[in-house]
Design an enzyme around this catalytic site. Structure first.
Site, mmCIF file in Angstrom:
data_model
loop_
_atom_site.group_PDB
_atom_site.id
_atom_site.type_symbol
_atom_site.label_atom_id
_atom_site.label_comp_id
_atom_site.label_asym_id
_atom_site.label_seq_id
_atom_site.Cartn_x
_atom_site.Cartn_y
_atom_site.Cartn_z
ATOM 1 C CG ASP A 50 34.536 27.787 18.694
ATOM 2 O OD1 ASP A 50 34.711 26.564 18.796
ATOM 3 O OD2 ASP A 50 35.165 28.503 17.883
ATOM 4 C CG HIS A 101 37.473 29.960 21.883
ATOM 5 N ND1 HIS A 101 38.040 29.947 20.635
ATOM 6 C CD2 HIS A 101 36.364 30.747 21.765
ATOM 7 C CE1 HIS A 101 37.320 30.712 19.808
ATOM 8 N NE2 HIS A 101 36.314 31.206 20.469
ATOM 9 C CG HIS A 105 35.309 35.641 22.115
ATOM 10 N ND1 HIS A 105 35.228 36.306 20.906
ATOM 11 C CD2 HIS A 105 35.232 34.329 21.825
ATOM 12 C CE1 HIS A 105 35.070 35.408 19.947
ATOM 13 N NE2 HIS A 105 35.068 34.198 20.471
ATOM 14 C CG HIS A 194 29.599 29.954 18.179
ATOM 15 N ND1 HIS A 194 29.563 29.938 16.798
ATOM 16 C CD2 HIS A 194 30.734 30.603 18.523
ATOM 17 C CE1 HIS A 194 30.643 30.558 16.340
ATOM 18 N NE2 HIS A 194 31.369 30.975 17.356
HETATM 19 ZN ZN ZN Z 1 34.693 32.356 19.663
#
Ligand code: ZN
Length: 248
Positions: A50, A101, A105, A194
């Site tokens: 991610d 995603h 964020h 990640h």
């Molecule tokens: Zn994330």
């Protein structure tokens, strides 16, 4: 209501009771379930990365995956990808699966649904114009309400949560992070890691070698005869294991 229920469960029940409660609730809520893994016996494990692409980590990670002949799923942030379209193209060209995603964020649960929908649509359209059809969506922080879940489904996206995770947002040795995945992992799982990393302002980013962590995870999976792949590969075998997954 669902968020409230899961909050209550998180705060007041032990892990065993929580698992039991989830086992009872999941079949009832399957129509609004997120993909948590694959059904049935499987020797496959999906690797997901991610918050990227990241100019330092992603190229090294891609080198490693290419050397090992492993495909993975990258849940990218489109604002970051727009700064490095060449990296995004490389991920796609090397045969990996690209999921959405979000653009940045941010928690979908903290904005108006109309804004979340508009941003999901725009980010997805941009991503698809560069890399082809996008099937999977993972909201930042895993923040999801019933409304944002329904929005994503109406947009034709399948929501993917995760099973074992390396807790790779915390500073630690690569061996420790790999151990957190290799301890619980079993066939049919989706592992969260990640390549990029987005943390709230002011919080320090860990500096440990996360590519080394992935290398150790690949070694550990091979030792258990578990085959790493992308989320799509995992689901091609057994179909999705769905779980009600709502959190602020
Ligand atoms: Zn994330």
């Amino acid at each position: 209501m669902l968020t409230l229920m899961s909050d209550v469960a998180r705060k007041s029940l032990g892990p065993a009771s929580r698992r039991r409660l989830k086992g009872m609730i999941d079949p009832i809520l399957a129509p609004v379930g997120s993909i948590h893994g694959a059904k049935g016996p499987s020797n496959k494990v999906a690797l997901t990365f991610d918050d990227g692409p990241d100019p330092v980590v992603t190229p090294r990670l891609l080198d490693l995956l290419r050397t090992r002949g492993v495909r993975a799923t990258f849940f990218v942030l489109t604002d970051k990808a727009a700064d490095r379209p060449e990296l995004l193209r490389r991920i796609a060209e090397e045969g990996h699966e690209i999921g959405l995603h979000f653009d940045r964020h941010d928690r979908l649960t903290r904005m108006r649904l109309g804004e979340a929908r508009r941003r999901v649509r725009a980010a997805r359209a941009w991503l698809e114009s560069l890399t082809g059809p996008v099937r999977f969506f993972r909201p930042p922080f895993g923040s999801q309400s019933l409304s944002t879940y329904m929005m994503a489904r109406f947009e034709g996206l399948e929501v993917v949560s995760w099973g074992p995770y390396a807790e790779d947002w915390a500073e630690q040795a690569p061996e420790t992070a790999a151990g957190k995945v290799l301890g619980p992992v079993k066939g049919g799982d989706i592992v969260l890691m990640h390549d990029g990393l987005e943390k709230p302002e002011g919080e320090a980013l860990p500096t440990f070698d996360r590519v080394r962590m992935v290398e150790l995870i690949l070694d550990g999976l091979a030792a258990r005869n578990l085959a790493p792949g992308a989320v799509g590969d995992l689901l091609a075998d057994g179909g999705p294991r769905l779980s009600a997954w709502f959190r602020r």
